[in-house]
Design an enzyme around this catalytic site. Structure first.
Site, short mmCIF file in Angstrom:
data_model
loop_
_atom_site.label_atom_id
_atom_site.label_comp_id
_atom_site.label_asym_id
_atom_site.label_seq_id
_atom_site.Cartn_x
_atom_site.Cartn_y
_atom_site.Cartn_z
N LYS A 116 48.83 26.93 43.66
CA LYS A 116 48.36 28.32 43.61
C LYS A 116 47.49 28.54 42.39
CE LYS A 116 51.96 30.72 46.21
NZ LYS A 116 53.10 31.62 46.14
N LYS A 203 50.11 23.70 56.55
CA LYS A 203 51.18 24.56 57.08
C LYS A 203 50.62 25.94 57.41
CE LYS A 203 52.82 26.82 52.99
NZ LYS A 203 53.74 27.18 52.00
N LYS A 206 50.21 32.68 55.15
CA LYS A 206 49.43 33.93 55.13
C LYS A 206 48.14 33.74 54.33
CE LYS A 206 53.30 35.08 52.36
NZ LYS A 206 54.65 35.48 52.58
P1 TYM Z 1 57.98 32.93 51.63
O1 TYM Z 1 58.04 34.41 51.59
O2 TYM Z 1 56.68 32.26 51.31
O3 TYM Z 1 58.41 32.39 53.06
C1 TYM Z 1 59.59 32.86 53.68
C2 TYM Z 1 60.28 31.72 54.43
O4 TYM Z 1 59.43 31.18 55.46
C3 TYM Z 1 59.38 29.77 55.33
N1 TYM Z 1 58.05 29.31 55.77
C4 TYM Z 1 57.83 28.36 56.71
N2 TYM Z 1 58.69 27.64 57.44
C5 TYM Z 1 58.14 26.77 58.35
N3 TYM Z 1 56.81 26.62 58.54
C6 TYM Z 1 55.91 27.34 57.81
N4 TYM Z 1 54.62 27.20 58.01
C7 TYM Z 1 56.43 28.26 56.85
N5 TYM Z 1 55.83 29.12 55.98
C8 TYM Z 1 56.85 29.75 55.34
C9 TYM Z 1 59.59 29.52 53.84
O5 TYM Z 1 60.00 28.20 53.59
C10 TYM Z 1 60.64 30.54 53.53
O6 TYM Z 1 61.93 30.07 53.88
N6 TYM Z 1 60.17 31.63 47.34
C11 TYM Z 1 60.40 32.11 48.68
C12 TYM Z 1 61.14 33.44 48.74
C13 TYM Z 1 62.42 33.47 47.98
C14 TYM Z 1 63.64 32.85 48.36
C15 TYM Z 1 64.58 33.21 47.35
C16 TYM Z 1 64.02 32.05 49.44
C17 TYM Z 1 62.63 34.13 46.82
N7 TYM Z 1 63.94 34.00 46.43
C18 TYM Z 1 65.90 32.76 47.41
C19 TYM Z 1 65.36 31.62 49.48
C20 TYM Z 1 66.28 31.98 48.48
C21 TYM Z 1 59.07 32.29 49.37
O7 TYM Z 1 58.06 32.50 48.75
O8 TYM Z 1 59.14 32.30 50.73
#
Ligand code: TYM
Length: 339
Positions: A116, A203, A206
């Site tokens: 990023k 992947k 967004k």
């Molecule tokens: P975030 O908001 O980017 O994504 C949310 C969840 O979606 C999953 N994900 C995917 N899984 C499969 N294929 C894809 N293309 C794909 N894109 C996204 C992500 O792996 C995630 O599970 N850091 C985290 C948010 C967070 C969090 C936490 C998660 C903050 N605190 C504590 C678990 C526990 C994030 O940015 O996810």
């Protein structure tokens, strides 16, 4: 919530007006299923979203829309806690403490930060983005979480959460009575990484190609157009081969995950058929899955007081747990309890 069951915690960032199919298949569907066997706590991590400097109005709207999508997909407030991260101030408090236990080099090795920050340049990168995985560790450790259902891209962040939990325990607690639970990742192989339809080497995300994204709240026509324009290959054979046929394999994975038909069965069913046939079938299973979610979201957003009530109730209950953990950790590290 019964305390004898293992605990699951997970979260998503409210950084878009809709979740996408990767979020849904990689995480949200797992959350819903795990409610049957676990004490479940799910959060909309609005503090994390501040790292990308959203417009205030957009952040407010997206926080509610994200919560509505959790509920619409099947997160049940009778069985799970659902809350906005900023409503439980202990997250930011524990994050500070954990940041004092995190090595600068350790945080610098997080590949998501490196990617990023490389994209926007060091000057445009903020410190919040750098310490973001520490806040994520705080989210998880506050609830003595056993299991964290996420997609593959969160694996390294979870490894940091595990290391920080182990460090807290080894520095400040005894083996027989640890301070916090060391969490385990829960990553379902088949849906751990859903790929961008327009660029099946990356992947679905967004921040990727808009035409490669399937958003939960997109209208069915847009979804159909995007699936029908998905990049495949010059070949004509429908086979599951993620290395040589990433586009076709991604479509097969999506179909299988939503229809429940094993990939091998799909390959047999589509033997001798054209890519166009597969795409039409994928449009149908995607619409069958997302149509009802879209409708439920509209209903939920029409009653914002009810949604806010669910979030307030979740925050109150989550806070009671978070407060206890934080007090225990503060005491263990030598902070004098406030009277
Ligand atoms: P975030 O908001 O980017 O994504 C949310 C969840 O979606 C999953 N994900 C995917 N899984 C499969 N294929 C894809 N293309 C794909 N894109 C996204 C992500 O792996 C995630 O599970 N850091 C985290 C948010 C967070 C969090 C936490 C998660 C903050 N605190 C504590 C678990 C526990 C994030 O940015 O996810």
């Amino acid at each position: 919530m019964t305390s004898s069951r293992p605990r699951v915690f997970s979260a998503m960032q409210p950084t878009a007006d809709s979740l996408h199919l990767g979020n849904y298949l990689g995480a949200l569907r797992q959350w819903v299923a795990l409610q049957d066997t676990h004490d479940a706590i799910y959060s909309v991590v609005d503090l994390h979203a501040l790292t990308v400097a959203p417009e205030p109005e957009a952040l407010r709207r997206r926080s509610r829309v994200t919560a509505a999508q959790y509920l619409a997909a099947g997160v049940d407030p009778e069985r799970s806690l659902l809350f906005l991260q900023s409503h439980v101030p202990e997250h930011a408090e524990l994050a500070w403490l954990l940041s004092c236990l995190t090595g600068f080099g350790e945080a610098s090795r997080m590949t998501q930060f490196k990617d990023k920050s490389a994209r926007v340049g060091a000057e445009a990168t903020n410190v919040g983005l750098f310490t973001y995985p520490v806040l994520m560790a705080a989210d998880i450790l506050l609830y003595n979480t056993d299991l964290v259902p996420v997609g593959e891209d969160q694996k390294q962040h979870l490894e940091l959460s595990r290391n920080l939990a182990q460090r807290l325990n080894s520095r400040y607690a005894t083996e027989d009575s640890p301070l916090v639970t060391v969490p385990e990742p829960y990553i379902v192989k088949e849906t751990a990484k859903i790929y961008d339809l327009a660029d099946p080497g990356s992947k679905m995300s967004k921040s990727g190609h808009p035409s490669g994204l399937i958003e939960l709240l997109d209208d069915p026509k847009t979804v159909a157009t995007r699936i029908k324009s998905a990049v495949t290959d010059a070949d004509t054979v429908i086979a599951f081969d993620p290395v040589n046929k990433p586009g076709v394999s991604n479509l097969l994975s999506i179909h299988s995950a939503l229809s429940g038909v094993p990939v091998e069965q799909l390959v047999a069913d589509f033997d001798g058929k054209m890519y166009g046939h597969l795409k039409v079938a994928v449009v149908e299973v995607v619409e069958n899955a997302l149509g009802p979610v879209r409708e439920r979201v509209t209903e939920l957003l029409a009653r914002p007081e009810e949604l806010d009530e669910i979030l307030a109730d979740g925050a109150g209950k989550a806070r009671a747990i978070a407060r206890t953990t934080l007090a225990r950790v503060y005491d263990a590290v030598g902070l004098v309890p406030a009277r």
